[in-house]
Design a protein around this motif. Structure first.
Motif, PDB file in Angstrom:
ATOM      1  N   HIS A 373       0.845  -1.197   0.000  1.00 31.36           N
ATOM      2  CA  HIS A 373       0.000   0.000   0.000  1.00 31.36           C
ATOM      3  C   HIS A 373       0.879   1.246   0.000  1.00 31.36           C
ATOM      4  CE1 HIS A 373      -2.929   3.020   1.265  1.00 31.36           C
ATOM      5  NE2 HIS A 373      -3.889   2.142   0.994  1.00 31.36           N
ATOM      6  N   ASP A 375       0.697   4.073   1.353  1.00 28.50           N
ATOM      7  CA  ASP A 375       0.893   4.698   2.660  1.00 28.50           C
ATOM      8  C   ASP A 375       1.834   3.899   3.551  1.00 28.50           C
ATOM      9  OD1 ASP A 375      -0.846   6.652   1.859  1.00 28.50           O
ATOM     10  OD2 ASP A 375      -2.584   5.843   2.934  1.00 28.50           O
ATOM     11  N   ASP A 376       2.045   2.626   3.250  1.00 33.49           N
ATOM     12  CA  ASP A 376       2.909   1.762   4.065  1.00 33.49           C
ATOM     13  C   ASP A 376       4.261   1.503   3.423  1.00 33.49           C
ATOM     14  OD1 ASP A 376       0.687   1.549   5.710  1.00 33.49           O
ATOM     15  OD2 ASP A 376       0.057  -0.373   4.862  1.00 33.49           O
TER      16      ASP A 376
END
Length: 780
Positions: A373, A375-376
């Motif tokens: 992801h 954001d990760d």
């Protein structure tokens, strides 16, 4: 727009079929009949349809609660865990929502209809979480600290043949201390059909025989724990349970609680803790033991796995046989990363976990990185390279990974780093596991805790607001305090308190409180409502809660036009009536423009409580004002008549005189008076009869009425004065005097005139008649 109820009823069989297919894949559903998996779902769908049509009707809500409790009881009996129960409710919501996701907007249900559905399912999940956990916030924080400490103590790897006690004893001791126990022992599976002591702590540590072996057959406590899915408790003295306690350390631990280690559906061992006094374990202790043993199982399973991987690496080098053995050891997605070439090989678990077929997976590390992801991604990639570059032996992270069908899967990923003789990382082998269900349960718990925390904070604010409101003395100030407290307590940018006047439809007094967002409007004192909704709430005496869309569509809202014109724009509306003790409206408390989202049902309940407090405070201020005005009029009348007043509390003995009363006794205005002061300033001849007259009134004689004339001797001027005293004693239900009040009037001149009249008539004998000396102490 169609209702959700219509979609549920027209697709009922489809929903049941799809639920059966997906819910049947849960671990606890394996081997169950379709009727057991569906359970009460047909009736529950009918109840959700009723909620869609009727709203949150009391009867429907009670039916829903009974169905959810029955479903939860059934799932507990079947061995479902918390994650599986909440997953079923998530599945019901997703299947229903899929019925309209691809429809055009005009064919989809109204937002408030879908919100009602998801709120109902969310409440069901919150109830399930509360039933399973029973944990307080403090218990949860303590558990998290212990889990972090266990991870810190976890060995990197364990070989089956190497001594394990040095690695496991600190972890067993930590679990014992977390459960406030006095001793603990950990047994691991040894030769077939046996358990071998692996580590001990507390009282058991000093009494432990090395390598103690206990058979799994028989009716011992350890055998029972090994065969049970739930924690087992053994209570009683060691002497009375010798057979049950075979293989245990003893050590004066009459009460034991044990649980098996059961990773991947296979017995790994048994852990038990004991206390030195006979007492039951708290339910929280059982839940904590389950959590800690589950974590310990994962730690040991991982350590033994990576021990096997390292042994295989030493024996087989980089051969395919090593990778095949590692893949067989675990059912999750196994990966093998050659750090020198960037090549990554995956086992067949990548299809089960992520949906990708073998030929769809590019054998390079970039394929893995690109599907993390966004954001990760930076955090995960930076963390794994830091582990490799800093000489660490292992790496672990949690993140979201893109599934083949487009959704993200929450995974936990563990890797072991193999290094060459110089310490440079050359290979990394790891396992990826799906934790989506656990994440959903944690998020559900987090939402529940957040709501409870907000509710507790609001209740504390309500108590503080009550003190502030009750301490305000004037009506104008009170209306402002009410508006400000309501705005801050609920968290809104606009608030107004309005007061009604008899005979008028709209408000006559109003105070507006605005946050800094609307500072430009403060000087103009704008109104939140032009009269339509005010009149509606005033007529119905019921609270009103509206979203922005509902407000604009409401038939009683006349609209304020575009921003400007003397008042800020409304963004949603929440109002509660101010109602007096007699049920008559006093006014209205309004809010608009909440800080976050729309006003909720909890906001409405809180505002109603604040409105009740405000109503009482308003009536008290009005009553106090009226009483003060009345007292002022009485005081003026007494001053005009030159009367003095006195007030005696017979219970406490406190006596209060006004300035005129003190003047008639020759006392200064600031003099302190007591009962002894009163008696001391009486003429000696009048002291006893006057005291007796007071006592008769306090005893309730003649209805507590007191009428008497007597002489006073001034303290400062020594002047003798005649006063006429009139009073009334008030008695409680038991006939005891609780208050004695009255007036005194100067009758000296009248007495002197009475004394001269007999002389003017020429006879002294008449002066000694009924109007003379004997008339001095009369009490009609």
């Amino acid at each position: 727009m169609p209702r959700i109820a219509d979609l549920i009823e027209s697709h009922r069989e489809l929903l049941l079929r799809r639920f059966l297919d997906e819910a049947g894949k849960l671990e606890s559903a394996r081997g169950l009949k379709p009727s057991d998996i569906l359970n009460s779902l047909p009736d529950y769908l009918a109840t959700l349809a009723a909620l869609s049509r009727q709203g949150s009707a009391a009867d429907t809500a009670r039916v829903k609660q009974r169905q959810e409790e029955a479903h939860l009881g059934s799932r507990l009996r079947l061995g479902y865990n918390q994650d599986e129960v909440t997953t079923e409710y998530v599945l019901v919501g997703r299947l229903i929502a899929e019925l309209w996701e691809d429809l055009p907007p005009e064919a989809q249900p109204a937002p408030e209809d879908s919100q009602r559905l998801f709120t109902a399912l969310d409440a069901a999940m919150d109830h399930a979480v509360a039933t399973f956990t029973g944990y307080s916030m403090e218990d949860r924080q303590r558990e998290k600290r212990t889990l972090r400490q266990l991870e810190a103590l976890a060995p990197k790897s364990l070989g089956r043949d190497e001594p394990v006690a040095p690695h496991l004893t600190p972890m067993v001791r930590l679990i014992m201390e977390a459960l406030e126990a006095d001793g603990a022992e950990l047994f691991l599976v040894g030769t077939p059909g046996t358990l071998r002591l692996a580590a001990a702590a507390g009282r058991c540590e000093s009494l432990t025989g090395s390598g103690r072996v206990v058979p799994l057959e028989g009716d011992t406590f350890l055998a029972r724990v090994a065969a049970s899915e739930e924690p087992l408790v053994l209570a009683g003295t060691p002497e009375s349970t010798t057979a049950l306690r075979e293989g245990l350390c003893g050590g004066g631990l009459p009460t034991l609680m044990g649980l098996r280690l059961w990773p991947h559906g296979e017995l790994m061992g048994v852990l038990y803790v004991g206390v030195a006094r006979a007492r039951p374990f708290q339910p929280q202790a059982k839940r904590c033991l389950e959590t800690l043993v589950e974590s310990l199982s994962g730690i040991l399973d991982r350590a033994f796995l990576f021990g096997q991987l390292e042994d295989a690496h030493a024996r087989l080098g980089t051969s395919e046989e090593r990778y095949r053995l590692a893949s067989r050891a675990i059912t999750d997605a196994i990966w093998d990363w050659d750090l020198s070439t960037g090549t990554v090989l995956w086992n067949e678990g990548v299809e089960t976990l992520l949906g990708f077929l073998a030929h769809e997976v590019t054998p390079h590390i970039d394929w893995w990185m690109s599907r993390i992801h966004p954001d990760d991604r930076e955090r995960v990639v930076r963390g794994i390279h830091r582990a490799i570059d800093s000489g660490m032996g292992r790496w672990r992270s949690e993140y979201r990974f893109l599934h083949r069908d487009g959704h993200y899967v929450h995974v936990t990923d563990h890797g072991v780093i193999a290094r060459d003789a110089s310490g440079r990382g050359v290979r990394m082998v790891g396992a990826m596991q799906d934790i989506s269900v656990r994440k959903q349960a944690e998020e559900a718990r987090a939402r529940l805790l957040k709501r409870e925390s907000q509710r507790a904070e609001q209740l504390r604010g309500l108590a503080a607001a009550s003190v502030t409101i009750s301490g305000t003395a004037t009506l104008d100030a009170l209306l402002r305090v009410i508006a400000e407290q309501a705005r801050e307590l609920i968290g809104a940018h606009q608030a107004m308190t309005s007061m009604a006047v008899k005979g008028r439809e709209g408000p006559s007094l109003q105070v507006v409180s605005l946050s800094d967002k609307y500072a430009a409007w403060r000087a103009d004192a704008p109104s939140l409502d032009d009269g339509g909704l005010y009149a509606y709430v005033a007529r119905t005496l019921r609270p009103v809660r509206l979203s922005q869309a509902q407000l604009e569509a409401h038939p009683y809202w006349k609209g304020a036009g575009p921003p400007g014109g003397g008042r800020p724009p409304l963004r949603g509306w929440l109002a509660a009536p101010l109602i007096g003790r007699d049920g008559v409206r006093l006014g209205l408390l309004q809010l608009s423009d909440k800080h976050e989202g729309d006003f909720t049902e909890e906001d409405e309940a809180l505002l109603m409580q604040l409105a009740q407090l405000a109503s009482v405070a308003i009536e008290n201020v009005q009553l106090y004002t009226a009483l003060s005005q009345s007292e002022d009029r009485v005081r003026l009348a007494l001053m005009a008549a030159r009367l003095g007043t006195w007030d005696l509390d017979p219970v406490s003995g406190v006596l209060r005189w006004d300035e005129r009363c003190k003047e008639l006794f020759g006392l200064p205005p600031d003099a302190e008076v007591t009962w002894d002061t009163f008696l001391a300033r009486l003429h000696p001849e009048d002291r006893e009869p006057t005291s007796k007259g007071v006592q008769r009134a306090l005893a309730g004689e003649a209805g507590g009425v007191f009428n008497l004339e007597y002489r006073t001797l001034g303290l400062r001027d020594g002047v003798e004065r005649w006063v006429s005293a009139h009073g009334q004693a008030f008695l409680d239900e038991e006939g005891r005097a609780v208050r004695f009040i009255g007036t005194v009037m100067d009758v000296t001149e009248r007495k002197r005139l009475d004394a001269r009249l007999p002389q003017a008539r020429g006879g002294t004998a008449a002066a000694r008649g009924p109007g003379g000396e004997a008339h001095r102490h009369r009490q009609p």
